[in-house]
Design an enzyme around this catalytic site. Sequence first.
Site: not given
Length: 569
Positions: A57, A119-120, A169
């Site tokens: 990235e 998570f993340q 998301k």
Amino acid sequence: MSEKKKGMINGAEAIIECLIQHGTTDIFAYPGGASMEMHQAMSKRKSELRVILPRHEQAGAFAAAGYSRITGNIGVCMATSGPGATNLLTGIADAFMDSIPLIVVTGQVPQQVIGKTAFQEIDIVGMTIPIVKHSYLLLDPNDISKVFAEAFHLANSGRPGPVLIDIPKDVQQAMVQPNYDVEIDEITKTDIPYASDDEIQRIKDAIKDAKKPCIYAGGGIIIAEATKELTEFAKSYNIPVVTSLMGVGSFPETSELSLKWLGMHGTYYANYAANEADLLLVFGARFDDRVTGNTTEFAKNAKIVHVDVDNSELNKNKPAQIPINSDIKYVLEQLNKKPVKTNCAPWHKQVQKWKKDYPLQYPKGNGIRPQFLIRKLYEMTNGEAVIVPGVGQHQMWAGMYYDYSFPRQLLTSGGLGTMGFGLPTAIGAKVASPDKLVINIDGDGSFQMNIQELGTIHAENIPIKMLILNNQHLGMVAQWEDRFYGRNRGNTVLQNERSNRPYPDFVSIAKGYEIDGEEIYKLEKLEGALQRMLADPNQAYVLDVHIEYQDHVLPMIPAGGTYKDIMVE
């Protein structure tokens, strides 16, 4: 009737439509759980949007900024949440320091788990606050069009820079009926400042009174697309020009008036001209410490005219007698209407004497000298290549010994000085300008920091040329050790003691990525190797040139010193 038939699309599809509508044709994007909805949407728009998969990235951020650096347009990168987003930070900071426009899109965990250590999950908006012009956490899918319109406007208006858009998301998955005809908020609109007639006259009056005028041009000239106006101004007023490293290419270095760039590793004559001038015309530059050294002693006897589009730069590092907050192109256009005739023959004679007495030079001897290599490359490319160095000694030599004649020809990490910059930035530059010869000049240390992008080069057929100046050292740090630390080595030697040859074998690594290359050790092999590297414009090539660690980058002004402390041998 389904939602689709009513004109509804999901948020991810609206995001990609916004990118396309704002002129994005290429994006550097690495997928992950929180961004895969956008990747799915991009997969349906392949004819309009090329998705380039970096192998890291960080390299994606550098490549997107390289896209911006060579064109002035806005590069775009994308990553997922958590580590994907944090891997972008160095590239974002590098763009921010050099005023490079950039749109950074990150996926984020769904809204219902934000703040719950999901998570993340990471607060990428909070982490990037000091290194972006603006950031958005996009929580309402109905705001997608408006946010992207504002972001593209902000990134490349006034003083350019990166803008972050973080998108949960669930926002990407929500169904929306987008309206792309949106008005951006007044607060995001940028009023471009323009100098008054009185301020223009004050500059002219200062020039009339000057006996030793000098122009100091920075990267702002290139950002403002004012290189033509600067050239006309310098020639019609007959004033010598020094640039910052970011300003290289703003004035043709083949001109008799050019003194190349000043600062810690600038030319002797550029440093002396800027510091001995009685009038310093500072256009689109910010008095960086690598330029000024001790600011109280820099140009201490000069009247300073400082023109910058960013008002916060005026009187920040160095007070100016005539500070002007203005678009620099406008100022130069006004000054060019009725040029002031200057009579500074003794000054020009002095400047030419400095150039004659202290030219850029280096010791001759056995082996391949890096300075000679860069000069030979300049000759063999007719001075027309775009040069993208990493950071270190090779960067300085690339700036010194290649003469630059047009803007955006030297793409370099100025403010942040980021090793690993060169290879991915060259990728972005070549994608943006496929008809230009793009050469990454790197050191063996800097090249290894993003060496995985050889995979991107091969997979995406990006034919950049890679020239490694390999001295088995972290050369610039080792130079400081030689000069200021009694030659004591503190982890600056890259040679592996267990290997009986230079380490690693870059050519074998390149061939593992199916990229051709060769390595050379002897001077008599150099020209032929450069010819082979340059022969096929459609072929990527790695040329590993072995140089001994012996040459220092000179001239050099010690940190905090003045031009009178300059070391030339």
